[in-house]
Enzyme design. Structure first.
Site, PDB file in Angstrom:
ATOM      1  N   SER A 124       0.834  -1.199   0.000  1.00 54.07           N
ATOM      2  CA  SER A 124       0.000   0.000   0.000  1.00 54.07           C
ATOM      3  C   SER A 124       0.867   1.246   0.000  1.00 54.07           C
ATOM      4  O   SER A 124       1.976   1.248   0.557  1.00 54.07           O
ATOM      5  CB  SER A 124      -0.850  -0.012   1.274  1.00 54.07           C
ATOM      6  OG  SER A 124      -1.484   1.220   1.471  1.00 54.07           O
ATOM      7  N   TYR A 149      -2.208  -1.187  10.952  1.00 55.88           N
ATOM      8  CA  TYR A 149      -2.427  -1.676   9.584  1.00 55.88           C
ATOM      9  C   TYR A 149      -1.224  -1.330   8.708  1.00 55.88           C
ATOM     10  O   TYR A 149      -0.672  -2.181   8.000  1.00 55.88           O
ATOM     11  CB  TYR A 149      -3.715  -1.074   8.987  1.00 55.88           C
ATOM     12  CG  TYR A 149      -3.809  -1.325   7.494  1.00 55.88           C
ATOM     13  CD1 TYR A 149      -4.126  -2.584   7.008  1.00 55.88           C
ATOM     14  CD2 TYR A 149      -3.531  -0.309   6.565  1.00 55.88           C
ATOM     15  CE1 TYR A 149      -4.172  -2.840   5.640  1.00 55.88           C
ATOM     16  CE2 TYR A 149      -3.580  -0.551   5.199  1.00 55.88           C
ATOM     17  CZ  TYR A 149      -3.895  -1.818   4.732  1.00 55.88           C
ATOM     18  OH  TYR A 149      -3.924  -2.055   3.383  1.00 55.88           O
ATOM     19  N   LYS A 153       1.791  -3.755   6.655  1.00 58.37           N
ATOM     20  CA  LYS A 153       2.223  -3.711   5.254  1.00 58.37           C
ATOM     21  C   LYS A 153       3.736  -3.498   5.189  1.00 58.37           C
ATOM     22  O   LYS A 153       4.448  -4.144   4.417  1.00 58.37           O
ATOM     23  CB  LYS A 153       1.491  -2.595   4.500  1.00 58.37           C
ATOM     24  CG  LYS A 153       0.001  -2.844   4.336  1.00 58.37           C
ATOM     25  CD  LYS A 153      -0.257  -4.076   3.489  1.00 58.37           C
ATOM     26  CE  LYS A 153      -1.720  -4.454   3.424  1.00 58.37           C
ATOM     27  NZ  LYS A 153      -1.957  -5.789   2.877  1.00 58.37           N
TER      28      LYS A 153
HETATM   29  P1  NAD Z   1     -11.132  -7.051   1.104  1.00 60.51           P
HETATM   30  O1  NAD Z   1     -11.372  -7.037   2.567  1.00 60.51           O
HETATM   31  O2  NAD Z   1     -12.294  -6.845   0.203  1.00 60.51           O
HETATM   32  O3  NAD Z   1     -10.420  -8.433   0.676  1.00 60.51           O
HETATM   33  C1  NAD Z   1      -9.572  -9.141   1.542  1.00 60.51           C
HETATM   34  C2  NAD Z   1     -10.056 -10.591   1.554  1.00 60.51           C
HETATM   35  O4  NAD Z   1      -9.207 -11.368   2.385  1.00 60.51           O
HETATM   36  C3  NAD Z   1     -11.472 -10.744   2.103  1.00 60.51           C
HETATM   37  O5  NAD Z   1     -12.241 -11.518   1.200  1.00 60.51           O
HETATM   38  C4  NAD Z   1     -11.281 -11.475   3.428  1.00 60.51           C
HETATM   39  O6  NAD Z   1     -12.384 -12.316   3.725  1.00 60.51           O
HETATM   40  C5  NAD Z   1     -10.006 -12.244   3.170  1.00 60.51           C
HETATM   41  N1  NAD Z   1      -9.180 -12.575   4.343  1.00 60.51           N
HETATM   42  C6  NAD Z   1      -8.711 -11.739   5.307  1.00 60.51           C
HETATM   43  N2  NAD Z   1      -7.942 -12.415   6.170  1.00 60.51           N
HETATM   44  C7  NAD Z   1      -7.899 -13.699   5.748  1.00 60.51           C
HETATM   45  C8  NAD Z   1      -7.255 -14.876   6.208  1.00 60.51           C
HETATM   46  N3  NAD Z   1      -6.490 -14.870   7.294  1.00 60.51           N
HETATM   47  N4  NAD Z   1      -7.442 -16.031   5.513  1.00 60.51           N
HETATM   48  C9  NAD Z   1      -8.226 -16.059   4.402  1.00 60.51           C
HETATM   49  N5  NAD Z   1      -8.852 -14.980   3.923  1.00 60.51           N
HETATM   50  C10 NAD Z   1      -8.694 -13.818   4.586  1.00 60.51           C
HETATM   51  O7  NAD Z   1      -9.984  -5.997   0.787  1.00 60.51           O
HETATM   52  P2  NAD Z   1      -9.449  -5.437  -0.599  1.00 60.51           P
HETATM   53  O8  NAD Z   1      -9.800  -4.010  -0.669  1.00 60.51           O
HETATM   54  O9  NAD Z   1      -9.812  -6.348  -1.697  1.00 60.51           O
HETATM   55  O10 NAD Z   1      -7.877  -5.515  -0.312  1.00 60.51           O
HETATM   56  C11 NAD Z   1      -7.089  -6.620  -0.715  1.00 60.51           C
HETATM   57  C12 NAD Z   1      -5.674  -6.413  -0.212  1.00 60.51           C
HETATM   58  O11 NAD Z   1      -5.168  -5.193  -0.741  1.00 60.51           O
HETATM   59  C13 NAD Z   1      -5.554  -6.310   1.306  1.00 60.51           C
HETATM   60  O12 NAD Z   1      -4.360  -6.951   1.700  1.00 60.51           O
HETATM   61  C14 NAD Z   1      -5.449  -4.823   1.545  1.00 60.51           C
HETATM   62  O13 NAD Z   1      -4.765  -4.504   2.722  1.00 60.51           O
HETATM   63  C15 NAD Z   1      -4.672  -4.379   0.309  1.00 60.51           C
HETATM   64  N6  NAD Z   1      -4.879  -2.960  -0.026  1.00 60.51           N
HETATM   65  C16 NAD Z   1      -6.151  -2.492  -0.184  1.00 60.51           C
HETATM   66  C17 NAD Z   1      -6.358  -1.143  -0.483  1.00 60.51           C
HETATM   67  C18 NAD Z   1      -7.751  -0.583  -0.595  1.00 60.51           C
HETATM   68  O14 NAD Z   1      -7.907   0.646  -0.490  1.00 60.51           O
HETATM   69  N7  NAD Z   1      -8.774  -1.378  -0.849  1.00 60.51           N
HETATM   70  C19 NAD Z   1      -5.255  -0.295  -0.642  1.00 60.51           C
HETATM   71  C20 NAD Z   1      -3.965  -0.824  -0.494  1.00 60.51           C
HETATM   72  C21 NAD Z   1      -3.795  -2.170  -0.189  1.00 60.51           C
HETATM   73  C1  WQD Z   2      -9.590   9.708   0.743  1.00 61.05           C
HETATM   74  C2  WQD Z   2      -9.821  11.217   0.938  1.00 61.05           C
HETATM   75  C3  WQD Z   2     -10.173  11.825   3.235  1.00 61.05           C
HETATM   76  C4  WQD Z   2     -13.969   9.665   3.700  1.00 61.05           C
HETATM   77  C5  WQD Z   2      -6.971   4.762   2.969  1.00 61.05           C
HETATM   78  C6  WQD Z   2      -5.926   4.062   3.795  1.00 61.05           C
HETATM   79  C7  WQD Z   2      -4.800   3.591   2.932  1.00 61.05           C
HETATM   80  C8  WQD Z   2      -5.318   2.754   1.749  1.00 61.05           C
HETATM   81  C9  WQD Z   2      -6.465   3.403   1.039  1.00 61.05           C
HETATM   82  C10 WQD Z   2      -5.138   0.434   2.286  1.00 61.05           C
HETATM   83  C11 WQD Z   2      -9.093  11.785   2.153  1.00 61.05           C
HETATM   84  C12 WQD Z   2     -11.415  12.088   2.416  1.00 61.05           C
HETATM   85  C13 WQD Z   2     -12.790  10.197   3.200  1.00 61.05           C
HETATM   86  C14 WQD Z   2     -15.043  10.538   4.012  1.00 61.05           C
HETATM   87  C15 WQD Z   2     -13.699  12.395   3.286  1.00 61.05           C
HETATM   88  N1  WQD Z   2      -5.820   1.489   2.180  1.00 61.05           N
HETATM   89  N2  WQD Z   2     -12.666  11.547   3.002  1.00 61.05           N
HETATM   90  N3  WQD Z   2     -14.863  11.876   3.781  1.00 61.05           N
HETATM   91  O1  WQD Z   2      -7.211   7.835   3.672  1.00 61.05           O
HETATM   92  O2  WQD Z   2      -6.298   8.135   1.327  1.00 61.05           O
HETATM   93  O3  WQD Z   2      -6.383   5.882   2.324  1.00 61.05           O
HETATM   94  O4  WQD Z   2      -7.462   3.843   1.970  1.00 61.05           O
HETATM   95  O5  WQD Z   2      -3.955   0.287   2.209  1.00 61.05           O
HETATM   96  O6  WQD Z   2      -3.948   2.861   3.748  1.00 61.05           O
HETATM   97  O7  WQD Z   2      -5.438   4.972   4.777  1.00 61.05           O
HETATM   98  O8  WQD Z   2      -8.483   6.953   1.648  1.00 61.05           O
HETATM   99  O9  WQD Z   2     -10.831   6.918   0.934  1.00 61.05           O
HETATM  100  O10 WQD Z   2     -10.305   7.053   3.417  1.00 61.05           O
HETATM  101  O11 WQD Z   2      -9.856   9.024   1.961  1.00 61.05           O
HETATM  102  O12 WQD Z   2     -13.607  13.623   3.125  1.00 61.05           O
HETATM  103  O13 WQD Z   2     -16.123  10.117   4.485  1.00 61.05           O
HETATM  104  O14 WQD Z   2     -11.228  11.416   1.192  1.00 61.05           O
HETATM  105  O15 WQD Z   2      -9.983  12.839   4.193  1.00 61.05           O
HETATM  106  O16 WQD Z   2      -8.698  13.094   1.819  1.00 61.05           O
HETATM  107  P1  WQD Z   2      -7.039   7.321   2.315  1.00 61.05           P
HETATM  108  P2  WQD Z   2      -9.942   7.428   2.015  1.00 61.05           P
END
Ligand code: NAD
Ligand code: WQD
Length: 338
Positions: A124, A149, A153
């Site tokens: 991330s 969290y 990562k």
């Molecule tokens: P999500 O929660 O939709 O998907 C994660 C999946 O993993 C879920 O289906 C959950 O049931 C499963 N899971 C969690 N722990 C598990 C375990 N121990 N064993 C088996 N299954 C398990 O999330 P997502 O948005 O699809 O994110 C996927 C990955 O990408 C995550 O690692 C997340 O941290 C990373 N990521 C997401 C974002 C984002 O903004 N969505 C940003 C950066 C990184």
């Molecule tokens: C985006 C912008 C908020 C909600 C997070 C995690 C990051 C990554 C992605 C996993 C910001 C603003 C948000 C709301 C708002 N996840 N906002 N009202 O914070 O950039 O990243 O998700 O790795 O680790 O921290 O994403 O979508 O929460 O916010 O004004 O109700 O929207 O302040 O500027 P963020 P976000």
């Protein structure tokens, strides 16, 4: 070739399973469904007309992993499984460290046992320190995370890159995602957060569909073009295609490489609100409130390395992201839940 997708029933995982199947890969999923619904996988099969194999279970379950590797010829793993709510990680740190770190430790232990050592990990942009210049490059400073969290990562990157240094047979790709939003253009799969959404786009779509009253915009006094926070939003289908490119790369290289998956363009919260309203012609009431603790003003990627080395570029626009997010939400007002 079969790809094992951990967390494949989730938001990014389900879109990636679809792109892998469309690209001719076999797909095996392990997911404990702690944050997802298996309907996502049924719909992936319905959309592609292809089947995938699903094991319901936890990645920390060593015996189950051995069984999966015995029953399937796996060529590469994409490791999405993890807990991802920043705020929850502050109140439940042990659960986050246990789930996110032990899943990687158990998975890589079993991979080494079976001699299949190609892995792509969901990292991330949160691993970058807040004091970097924009755009963020893969060489920008990392660490100094502000929540458990983010540390999971950061630590997982350390664990995996350490493995690659020590054992040359590993092929490890660390993908640092920026802000994934949007949904498959069919409107059949998408993001379905449990409870009150933490992230901007799911909150917007739930306001637009009438499940929430009003969007709170967290601060309009940042040093940005309109005062609201700027992020690099990336369409989840572009992101999924980045994983297909990463699988190809992992199969052709060894060592550990890190890539940003972002567009390189930052948009503000109000850019998002205005584009969403214009594209979808829906009402989106909002109010400006206090800044959210821990937020930074601006965050966007330099995606040059992904373009040059993976041959991957994001192609979808903010309008595409807003249209597809709304198509998913308006066709599935309660997500997979009905
Ligand atoms: P999500 O929660 O939709 O998907 C994660 C999946 O993993 C879920 O289906 C959950 O049931 C499963 N899971 C969690 N722990 C598990 C375990 N121990 N064993 C088996 N299954 C398990 O999330 P997502 O948005 O699809 O994110 C996927 C990955 O990408 C995550 O690692 C997340 O941290 C990373 N990521 C997401 C974002 C984002 O903004 N969505 C940003 C950066 C990184
Ligand atoms: C985006 C912008 C908020 C909600 C997070 C995690 C990051 C990554 C992605 C996993 C910001 C603003 C948000 C709301 C708002 N996840 N906002 N009202 O914070 O950039 O990243 O998700 O790795 O680790 O921290 O994403 O979508 O929460 O916010 O004004 O109700 O929207 O302040 O500027 P963020 P976000």
């Amino acid at each position: 070739m079969n790809v094992l997708v951990t967390g494949g029933a989730g938001y990014i995982g389900s879109h990636t399973c679809l792109e892998l199947l469309e690209s001719g890969y076999g797909v095996v999923v392990i997911d404990n469904l702690c944050n997802s619904n298996p309907k996502s996988l049924d719909r992936v099969m319905e959309l592609t007309g292809k089947t995938l194999k699903f094991y319901e279970g936890d990645v920390r379950d060593e015996a189950l992993l051995r069984k999966i590797f015995q029953e399937n010829e796996i060529g590469c793993v994409i490791h999405f499984a993890g807990l991802k709510a920043v705020g929850e990680s502050v109140s439940q740190p042990w659960r986050y460290y246990d789930n996110n770190l032990n899943s990687t430790l158990v998975l890589t232990k079993v991979m080494k046992e079976v001699g299949m050592q190609n892995i792509i990990f969901s990292s991330s942009a949160t691993v970058y320190t807040a004091d970097n210049e924009m755009p963020l490059r893969e060489t920008s400073r990392t660490g100094g995370c502000t929540n458990p969290y983010g540390w999971t990562k950061y630590m997982t990157e350390q664990i995996l890159s350490g493995l690659a240094t020590a054992e040359p047979e590993w092929s490890i790709v660390l993908l640092r995602y920026f802000n994934p939003i949007g949904a498959h253009e069919s409107g059949r799969i998408g993001e379905d957060p449990r409870g009150i959404p933490n992230n901007l786009m799911p909150y917007i779509t739930q306001v637009a569909v009438g499940r929430r009253e009003m969007l709170s915009v967290y601060g309009n006094d940042y040093d940005t073009h309109d005062g609201t926070g700027v992020r690099d939003y990336i369409h989840v289908v572009d992101l999924a295609k980045g994983h297909v490119a990463a699988v190809k790369f992992a199969m052709e290289h060894t060592g550990c490489e890190v890539f940003n998956l972002g567009t390189g363009t930052g948009y503000s919260v109000l850019d998002m609100v205005n584009t969403f309203r214009d594209v979808n012609q829906v009402a989106l009431p909002y109010k400006i409130v206090e800044r959210r603790p821990g937020d930074i003003a601006t965050c966007y990627a330099d995606p040059a390395k992904s373009r040059e080395v993976l041959g991957w570029t994001a192609t979808k626009t903010l309008a595409d992201m807003c249209r597809d997010s709304w198509n998913w939400q308006s066709n599935n007002p309660m997500g997979y839940g009905e």
